[in-house]
Design an enzyme around this catalytic site. Structure first.
Site, short mmCIF file in Angstrom:
data_model
loop_
_atom_site.label_atom_id
_atom_site.label_comp_id
_atom_site.label_asym_id
_atom_site.label_seq_id
_atom_site.Cartn_x
_atom_site.Cartn_y
_atom_site.Cartn_z
CG HIS A 86 -2.01 -1.65 1.20
ND1 HIS A 86 -3.04 -0.73 2.46
CD2 HIS A 86 -2.77 -2.43 0.12
CE1 HIS A 86 -3.55 -1.71 1.91
NE2 HIS A 86 -3.27 -2.65 0.68
CD GLU A 88 -2.17 4.23 2.62
OE1 GLU A 88 -3.38 5.09 2.56
OE2 GLU A 88 -1.83 3.52 2.17
#
Length: 175
Positions: A86, A88
């Site tokens: 991901h 993040e």
């Protein structure tokens, strides 16, 4: 000085950076960008996709995403089979690789979607206390965010669109 001079606020500025980062995503199902900021300085950028050296998702690198695109897996299902990191997580790992202490002293995570449970746990672990996002994400654990004292701000997409459109117009007018 002109009263009509207009520029994006810090939240809009860094969200535009996250929007720019997501253009590098190689995931077939969802493009996400993230930026970690401290004291109005960008520390790290991330976008979602397969790890370095692994065939890109859009080239068939992630079978789970391929099955999702074919409608054989629902959104949010079988995430443990997805090879894509991901956005993040990539931004947090970038900080670790570069030796940057991201979570201390008021770091903010700007991301185009509210983070999933795993990314939320990582952000909490390194001490990030504020998420600035554009969109919701169905697998977000808002109770965990509240318990950890993480502030979540959702920006108005129209404001980001306004600034992005202004940038595009400048390019169109210069051609």
């Amino acid at each position: 000085m002109s009263d009509s001079f207009d520029r994006p606020g810090w939240d809009e500025y860094f969200m535009l950076q996250a929007e720019l980062a997501k253009l590098r995503s190689n995931c077939m199902t969802r493009q996400v960008g993230a930026v970690i900021v401290r004291n109005h300085r960008q520390l790290a950028t991330g976008y979602n996709g397969t790890p370095p050296g692994i065939k890109n998702c859009f080239e068939g690198g992630c079978k789970r995403c391929q099955l999702r695109m074919e409608g054989k897996i629902e959104s949010g299902a079988s995430l443990d089979r997805c090879l894509c990191n991901h956005a993040e997580a990539n931004a947090i790992m970038h900080c670790a690789i570069m030796g940057i202490e991201a979570g201390i002293k008021g770091a903010v995570l700007y991301t185009t979607f509210v983070p999933c449970l795993e990314c939320t746990k990582m952000a909490i672990t390194i001490g990030i206390k504020k998420f600035v996002c554009l969109d919701s994400y169905p697998e977000t654990d808002y109770d965990l965010l509240k318990e950890a004292g993480v502030e979540v701000i959702q920006l108005d997409k129209n404001e980001i669109s306004k600034w992005a459109s202004r940038l595009v117009k400048k390019y169109e007018n210069s051609v």
